[in-house]
Design a protein around this motif. Structure first.
Motif, PDB file in Angstrom:
ATOM      1  N   ASP A  61       0.846  -1.192   0.000  1.00 28.66           N
ATOM      2  CA  ASP A  61       0.000   0.000   0.000  1.00 28.66           C
ATOM      3  C   ASP A  61       0.882   1.243   0.000  1.00 28.66           C
ATOM      4  O   ASP A  61       1.364   1.678   1.036  1.00 28.66           O
ATOM      5  CB  ASP A  61      -0.922  -0.007   1.225  1.00 28.66           C
ATOM      6  CG  ASP A  61      -1.862   1.187   1.232  1.00 28.66           C
ATOM      7  OD1 ASP A  61      -1.952   1.897   0.210  1.00 28.66           O
ATOM      8  OD2 ASP A  61      -2.492   1.408   2.274  1.00 28.66           O
ATOM      9  N   TRP A  62       1.046   1.841  -1.152  1.00 29.68           N
ATOM     10  CA  TRP A  62       1.884   3.035  -1.289  1.00 29.68           C
ATOM     11  C   TRP A  62       1.061   4.310  -1.218  1.00 29.68           C
ATOM     12  O   TRP A  62       1.574   5.397  -1.400  1.00 29.68           O
ATOM     13  CB  TRP A  62       2.655   2.994  -2.600  1.00 29.68           C
ATOM     14  CG  TRP A  62       3.666   1.893  -2.663  1.00 29.68           C
ATOM     15  CD1 TRP A  62       3.831   0.867  -1.788  1.00 29.68           C
ATOM     16  CD2 TRP A  62       4.654   1.725  -3.656  1.00 29.68           C
ATOM     17  NE1 TRP A  62       4.864   0.058  -2.174  1.00 29.68           N
ATOM     18  CE2 TRP A  62       5.390   0.563  -3.335  1.00 29.68           C
ATOM     19  CE3 TRP A  62       5.002   2.419  -4.804  1.00 29.68           C
ATOM     20  CZ2 TRP A  62       6.433   0.118  -4.103  1.00 29.68           C
ATOM     21  CZ3 TRP A  62       6.053   1.958  -5.561  1.00 29.68           C
ATOM     22  CH2 TRP A  62       6.765   0.813  -5.213  1.00 29.68           C
ATOM     23  N   GLY A  63      -0.236   4.170  -0.944  1.00 30.75           N
ATOM     24  CA  GLY A  63      -1.089   5.328  -0.817  1.00 30.75           C
ATOM     25  C   GLY A  63      -1.553   5.916  -2.148  1.00 30.75           C
ATOM     26  O   GLY A  63      -2.194   6.947  -2.196  1.00 30.75           O
ATOM     27  N   VAL A  64      -1.224   5.259  -3.233  1.00 28.81           N
ATOM     28  CA  VAL A  64      -1.606   5.705  -4.558  1.00 28.81           C
ATOM     29  C   VAL A  64      -2.328   4.563  -5.252  1.00 28.81           C
ATOM     30  O   VAL A  64      -1.828   3.453  -5.299  1.00 28.81           O
ATOM     31  CB  VAL A  64      -0.369   6.131  -5.392  1.00 28.81           C
ATOM     32  CG1 VAL A  64      -0.764   6.556  -6.781  1.00 28.81           C
ATOM     33  CG2 VAL A  64       0.416   7.213  -4.680  1.00 28.81           C
ATOM     34  N   LYS A  65      -3.508   4.868  -5.793  1.00 27.39           N
ATOM     35  CA  LYS A  65      -4.243   3.828  -6.508  1.00 27.39           C
ATOM     36  C   LYS A  65      -3.512   3.490  -7.808  1.00 27.39           C
ATOM     37  O   LYS A  65      -2.929   4.369  -8.442  1.00 27.39           O
ATOM     38  CB  LYS A  65      -5.659   4.302  -6.848  1.00 27.39           C
ATOM     39  CG  LYS A  65      -6.569   4.396  -5.657  1.00 27.39           C
ATOM     40  CD  LYS A  65      -7.975   4.752  -6.114  1.00 27.39           C
ATOM     41  CE  LYS A  65      -8.913   4.776  -4.953  1.00 27.39           C
ATOM     42  NZ  LYS A  65     -10.293   5.023  -5.378  1.00 27.39           N
ATOM     43  N   PRO A  66      -3.567   2.243  -8.214  1.00 33.72           N
ATOM     44  CA  PRO A  66      -2.963   1.880  -9.490  1.00 33.72           C
ATOM     45  C   PRO A  66      -3.702   2.579 -10.647  1.00 33.72           C
ATOM     46  O   PRO A  66      -4.878   2.926 -10.535  1.00 33.72           O
ATOM     47  CB  PRO A  66      -3.139   0.362  -9.571  1.00 33.72           C
ATOM     48  CG  PRO A  66      -3.873  -0.059  -8.371  1.00 33.72           C
ATOM     49  CD  PRO A  66      -4.138   1.120  -7.512  1.00 33.72           C
ATOM     50  N   ALA A  67      -3.018   2.771 -11.747  1.00 32.40           N
ATOM     51  CA  ALA A  67      -3.576   3.491 -12.900  1.00 32.40           C
ATOM     52  C   ALA A  67      -4.875   2.841 -13.386  1.00 32.40           C
ATOM     53  O   ALA A  67      -5.796   3.524 -13.815  1.00 32.40           O
ATOM     54  CB  ALA A  67      -2.556   3.531 -14.027  1.00 32.40           C
ATOM     55  N   TRP A  68      -4.967   1.529 -13.300  1.00 32.17           N
ATOM     56  CA  TRP A  68      -6.163   0.854 -13.808  1.00 32.17           C
ATOM     57  C   TRP A  68      -7.331   0.920 -12.826  1.00 32.17           C
ATOM     58  O   TRP A  68      -8.442   0.545 -13.141  1.00 32.17           O
ATOM     59  CB  TRP A  68      -5.860  -0.619 -14.124  1.00 32.17           C
ATOM     60  CG  TRP A  68      -5.411  -1.385 -12.905  1.00 32.17           C
ATOM     61  CD1 TRP A  68      -6.213  -1.974 -11.991  1.00 32.17           C
ATOM     62  CD2 TRP A  68      -4.088  -1.630 -12.506  1.00 32.17           C
ATOM     63  NE1 TRP A  68      -5.469  -2.585 -11.006  1.00 32.17           N
ATOM     64  CE2 TRP A  68      -4.137  -2.388 -11.303  1.00 32.17           C
ATOM     65  CE3 TRP A  68      -2.834  -1.325 -12.994  1.00 32.17           C
ATOM     66  CZ2 TRP A  68      -3.014  -2.807 -10.613  1.00 32.17           C
ATOM     67  CZ3 TRP A  68      -1.722  -1.756 -12.303  1.00 32.17           C
ATOM     68  CH2 TRP A  68      -1.817  -2.481 -11.129  1.00 32.17           C
ATOM     69  N   ASP A  69      -7.117   1.465 -11.636  1.00 33.20           N
ATOM     70  CA  ASP A  69      -8.140   1.516 -10.615  1.00 33.20           C
ATOM     71  C   ASP A  69      -8.701   2.927 -10.411  1.00 33.20           C
ATOM     72  O   ASP A  69      -9.329   3.201  -9.417  1.00 33.20           O
ATOM     73  CB  ASP A  69      -7.549   0.991  -9.296  1.00 33.20           C
ATOM     74  CG  ASP A  69      -8.606   0.544  -8.314  1.00 33.20           C
ATOM     75  OD1 ASP A  69      -9.721   0.247  -8.749  1.00 33.20           O
ATOM     76  OD2 ASP A  69      -8.287   0.469  -7.117  1.00 33.20           O
ATOM     77  N   LYS A  70      -8.464   3.845 -11.374  1.00 37.03           N
ATOM     78  CA  LYS A  70      -8.908   5.236 -11.212  1.00 37.03           C
ATOM     79  C   LYS A  70     -10.285   5.449 -11.746  1.00 37.03           C
ATOM     80  O   LYS A  70     -10.891   4.847 -12.447  1.00 37.03           O
ATOM     81  CB  LYS A  70      -7.932   6.172 -11.915  1.00 37.03           C
ATOM     82  CG  LYS A  70      -6.621   6.228 -11.161  1.00 37.03           C
ATOM     83  CD  LYS A  70      -5.698   7.265 -11.760  1.00 37.03           C
ATOM     84  CE  LYS A  70      -4.435   7.304 -10.919  1.00 37.03           C
ATOM     85  NZ  LYS A  70      -3.507   8.262 -11.326  1.00 37.03           N
TER      86      LYS A  70
END
Length: 70
Positions: A61-70
């Motif tokens: 969990d890096w605190g950033v959503k993956p690109a495909w999850d936006k």
């Protein structure tokens, strides 16, 4: 008598606790200092696996959503 002959081992296949390394390395967990420690080998392994999984999950969990999850 070798020092390892005084240690305890757990065989996950048979559920047997033995003193001294019996069977192959792939058929035993240990060494442990006491019979009680060896008998609880699976419970300790399960706790450690859960802790490692939690650590890995937290690390993912890096605190950033993956690109495909936006």
């Amino acid at each position: 008598m070798d020092k390892e002959d005084l240690k305890w081992y757990y065989n996950p296949t048979t559920g047997e606790v033995t003193q001294g390394p019996e069977g192959g390395w792939d058929e035993r967990m240990g060494p442990y200092d006491s019979r009680e420690e060896a008998a609880s080998a699976l419970a300790v392994a399960a706790e450690r696996t859960k802790a490692a999984d939690n650590y890995d999950e937290k690390d993912d969990d890096w605190g950033v959503k993956p690109a495909w999850d936006k």
